[in-house]
Design an enzyme around this catalytic site. Sequence first.
Site, PDB file in Angstrom:
ATOM      1  N   GLU A  14       0.797  -1.249   0.000  1.00 29.16           N
ATOM      2  CA  GLU A  14       0.000   0.000   0.000  1.00 29.16           C
ATOM      3  C   GLU A  14       0.821   1.287   0.000  1.00 29.16           C
ATOM      4  O   GLU A  14       0.598   2.180   0.826  1.00 29.16           O
ATOM      5  CB  GLU A  14      -0.961  -0.009   1.197  1.00 29.16           C
ATOM      6  CG  GLU A  14      -1.891  -1.205   1.197  1.00 29.16           C
ATOM      7  CD  GLU A  14      -2.850  -1.245   2.387  1.00 29.16           C
ATOM      8  OE1 GLU A  14      -2.747  -0.372   3.271  1.00 29.16           O
ATOM      9  OE2 GLU A  14      -3.697  -2.149   2.426  1.00 29.16           O
ATOM     10  N   GLU A  56      -5.972 -11.091  -1.526  1.00 26.60           N
ATOM     11  CA  GLU A  56      -6.779 -10.985  -0.299  1.00 26.60           C
ATOM     12  C   GLU A  56      -8.263 -11.003  -0.653  1.00 26.60           C
ATOM     13  O   GLU A  56      -9.057 -10.206  -0.141  1.00 26.60           O
ATOM     14  CB  GLU A  56      -6.431  -9.695   0.455  1.00 26.60           C
ATOM     15  CG  GLU A  56      -4.946  -9.535   0.733  1.00 26.60           C
ATOM     16  CD  GLU A  56      -4.582  -8.261   1.498  1.00 26.60           C
ATOM     17  OE1 GLU A  56      -5.480  -7.594   2.034  1.00 26.60           O
ATOM     18  OE2 GLU A  56      -3.378  -7.944   1.548  1.00 26.60           O
TER      19      GLU A  56
HETATM   20  C1  XIL Z   1      -6.258  -7.099   8.098  1.00 28.61           C
HETATM   21  C2  XIL Z   1      -6.506  -8.324   8.982  1.00 28.61           C
HETATM   22  O1  XIL Z   1      -7.359  -9.208   8.281  1.00 28.61           O
HETATM   23  C3  XIL Z   1      -7.132  -7.900  10.288  1.00 28.61           C
HETATM   24  O2  XIL Z   1      -7.215  -9.010  11.176  1.00 28.61           O
HETATM   25  C4  XIL Z   1      -6.311  -6.782  10.931  1.00 28.61           C
HETATM   26  O3  XIL Z   1      -6.966  -6.321  12.084  1.00 28.61           O
HETATM   27  C5  XIL Z   1      -6.093  -5.638   9.982  1.00 28.61           C
HETATM   28  O4  XIL Z   1      -5.515  -6.117   8.788  1.00 28.61           O
HETATM   29  N1  XIL Z   1      -4.977  -5.085   3.590  1.00 28.61           N
HETATM   30  C6  XIL Z   1      -3.941  -5.904   3.986  1.00 28.61           C
HETATM   31  C7  XIL Z   1      -4.166  -6.890   5.075  1.00 28.61           C
HETATM   32  O5  XIL Z   1      -2.870  -5.871   3.367  1.00 28.61           O
HETATM   33  O6  XIL Z   1      -3.002  -7.132   5.817  1.00 28.61           O
HETATM   34  C8  XIL Z   1      -5.277  -6.460   5.993  1.00 28.61           C
HETATM   35  O7  XIL Z   1      -5.514  -7.485   6.959  1.00 28.61           O
HETATM   36  C9  XIL Z   1      -6.525  -6.139   5.193  1.00 28.61           C
HETATM   37  C10 XIL Z   1      -6.264  -5.011   4.218  1.00 28.61           C
END
Ligand code: XIL
Length: 373
Positions: A158, A263
């Site tokens: 990011e 994701e």
């Molecule tokens: C999220 C997790 O799923 C949660 O448990 C945590 O509280 C916050 O982060 N983008 C990403 C991930 O790159 O690492 C994030 O994961 C979601 C958004």
Amino acid sequence: MKKNLISISLVTIGVLMASASVHAQTTLKESFKDDFLVGVALNESQFTGSNAREAALARAQFNSISPENVLKWESVHPEPDRYNFGPVDSYVEFGLKNNMVIIGHNLIWHQQTPKWVFQDDKGNPISRDALLERMRNHILTVVGRYKGKVGGWDVVNEALNEDGTLRQSPWEKIIGDDYLLKAYQFAKEADPNVQLYYNDYSLENASKREGAIALVKKLQAAGIPIAGVGLQGHYNLTWPTTNQLDETIKAFSKLGVKVMVTELDMDVLPPATRSQAAEVSMNFALRAELNPYTNGLPASVQQNLANRYADLFKVFVANRGVVARVTFWGVTDADSWRNDWPVKGRTAYPLLFNRDCRPKPAFDAVIKTSGHL
Ligand code: XIL
């Protein structure tokens, strides 16, 4: 007449049994084995096996894993002189035991990174050189420990704003724009053979995608063999369009890099915001109208979810060869971060397996796109 009824009911039973056995036997990893890896993000209860059902489901269905939280800086390196490798060791062990491609997520991010990383003992910002030194030590220590075991790293997560410019994160402010190049150089130094990725959200939108293309070109020009770009894939029923997704995959493929959907999950709940950004810091107040499906998902929405997942997977399959992996952000709806983001305490339905670990209609719809059902 009686005989006919009996044979009809035998046929019905046969059909029911056949569909039950389809569920028992069909797996995502097997169905897409000629297309791409199918991964899943795991939390501690899954890779330590304390949640035995979800651990078994993960083993059965997926051939790649990502760590939902345990490799983030705040978890693996909570204090300047203390690393917390226990949970990561279990995560890596789970992947090795089950012959899975193990992903490292992530090395450099502005979230889930302790404040001390950017400060001296007195709480003042540290210098560029001091932060580069910290970054190098962290990357060499973490990547070095799992060398030869982790297959690929989200080196930077990011780094871009929605308009494609570089985000003014503490990394950028203290080190300057070349913090990215340094992070990739350190990762390469730590493990010259591991795959290096750039991971972000909203790259399906043209402005941010252009920024990512420029970033990848810059890294390539500086001699970084970047292997792939990760589209986070926190989607909803209307965004991104299949065209946006297809264009995005093709645009990155022109740079000679693979695309990973890293994701994936799908929001079916009423939107709390019009933003498509997956900013983890977003937190909107819970209101009843934002949480309409506490007693289950209506059949029509279940069908919309199935259709939407199928539409996206058709794009992934059509781009096989470029799309190297599709990773779901969670095993079942019960443990998805979407239950708490961007509104805490909702009942969300973003994944292919329900709260009881059973495949949803979206599972069948996805499998069908592989031509295996
Ligand atoms: C999220 C997790 O799923 C949660 O448990 C945590 O509280 C916050 O982060 N983008 C990403 C991930 O790159 O690492 C994030 O994961 C979601 C958004």
